[in-house]
Enzyme design. Structure first.
Site, mmCIF file in Angstrom:
data_model
loop_
_atom_site.group_PDB
_atom_site.id
_atom_site.type_symbol
_atom_site.label_atom_id
_atom_site.label_comp_id
_atom_site.label_asym_id
_atom_site.label_seq_id
_atom_site.Cartn_x
_atom_site.Cartn_y
_atom_site.Cartn_z
ATOM 1 N N LYS A 76 10.272 32.403 36.118
ATOM 2 C CA LYS A 76 11.327 33.511 35.564
ATOM 3 C C LYS A 76 11.007 32.846 33.810
ATOM 4 O O LYS A 76 11.217 32.228 33.252
ATOM 5 C CB LYS A 76 12.893 33.482 35.739
ATOM 6 N N ARG A 89 17.466 49.888 51.400
ATOM 7 C CA ARG A 89 17.511 51.568 51.981
ATOM 8 C C ARG A 89 17.709 52.496 51.075
ATOM 9 O O ARG A 89 17.243 53.376 50.841
ATOM 10 C CB ARG A 89 18.935 51.330 52.514
ATOM 11 N N GLY A 91 19.754 37.050 48.195
ATOM 12 C CA GLY A 91 20.302 36.810 49.284
ATOM 13 C C GLY A 91 20.102 35.850 50.697
ATOM 14 O O GLY A 91 20.601 36.134 51.686
ATOM 15 N N SER A 106 17.925 30.821 46.816
ATOM 16 C CA SER A 106 18.871 29.157 46.836
ATOM 17 C C SER A 106 18.703 29.542 48.607
ATOM 18 O O SER A 106 19.015 27.882 48.705
ATOM 19 C CB SER A 106 20.382 29.776 46.394
#
Length: 293
Positions: free
Chosen positions: A80, A164, A213, A235
């Site tokens: 990153k 979405r 998430g 994570s």
């Protein structure tokens, strides 16, 4: 790994399609990821949950850390950089990483400009919450897009929202006339050529992964069923009670995302997933997804 032209860069990104890319902070974690079947690893100093907890300025990983992870595995290694920090990107390209993530997980370095990714031979992945953000990053040279979600939370709701929104906006433009596409282009501040191409393809012109998430095998399968081409796990694996088990299970669930029996089987006896955060508990200034434009 051979990189260079836009075709080669997009081709490398497509090679990861259908797979899982895992955040790792050392050689041991990288080996677990490779053994579990990850298609690539993301090298960084701290996983997003720890970056969120520690605060301060989050920067590119130490080159020694990146090199340690590159030496530990045979699968591709990504790393990153801060949004807009093209020198961090130059350093990672010099190190020989396989892909660079211009990431909102790190503290942005430039409040006006993202990196001009076309100047680099190494491919880039960037986050997006909607079609406009995705096409602007592609116009800058991104070879892969991922949802932003809300990193380091173990809460899939924002990644679902972003996927979405993006898929809905793509469906909306598919049957529009040329003059309507002009209007869409102006509204979402994205090049008309890319709007046209997306409408014709019925999908983004580059691979589109889910991120932000993902904490369980079911989360990974959910994002695949919503249209993701693959999954990033930050994570969720190494903040769980059973990293090896969760790593293998998420890889299996991603590969068999449309088979509930397989997902049920790989989810058995994994232990406790990472402790999640409710999005409403995060102050506005602490929401990583809002970084970038």
């Amino acid at each position: 790994m051979l990189h260079g032209t836009e075709v080669l860069k997009k081709g490398f990104a497509k090679m990861t399609k259908g797979g899982v890319i895992m955040d790792v902070v050392n050689a041991e974690q990288a080996a677990i990821a490779e053994d579990s079947g990850a298609v690539a690893v993301m090298a960084l100093e701290k996983v997003p949950a720890d970056i969120r907890a520690s605060g301060g300025v989050a920067r590119m990983a130490d080159p020694n850390k990146v090199q340690e992870i590159m030496d530990a595995v045979s699968i591709p290694v990504m790393a990153k950089v801060r949004i807009g920090h093209f020198v961090e990107a130059q350093v990672l390209e010099a190190l020989g990483v396989d892909m660079i993530d211009e990431s909102e997980v790190l503290t942005p370095a430039d409040e006006r400009f993202h990196i001009d990714k076309k100047k680099f031979t190494v491919p880039f992945v960037c986050g997006a919450r909607n079609l406009g953000e995705a096409l602007r990053r592609i116009d800058e040279g991104a070879a892969m897009i991922r949802t932003k979600g809300e990193p380091g939370t173990g809460n899939i709701v924002e990644a679902v929202r972003h996927m979405r929104i993006m898929m809905s906006e793509i469906r909306e433009i598919q049957n529009k006339e040329e003059e309507e596409l002009w209007e869409v282009s102006r509204k979402i501040e994205a090049p008309l050529e890319l709007v046209r191409e997306t409408a014709k393809l019925g999908k983004l012109p580059v691979v589109n992964f889910a991120a932000g998430g993902v904490a369980t095998p079911a989360d990974a399968a959910l994002m695949m069923q919503l249209g993701a081409d693959g999954v990033f796990v930050g994570s969720g694996i190494f903040k769980s009670d059973n990293p090896e088990g969760y790593a293998r299970a998420i890889v299996e669930a991603t590969a068999h995302y449309d088979d509930p029996e397989v997902i049920a089987e790989v989810s058995r006896g994994l232990g406790t997933a990472m402790r999640g955060l409710e999005i409403s508990e995060i102050p506005e200034e602490g929401r990583m997804q809002d970084r970038g434009w």
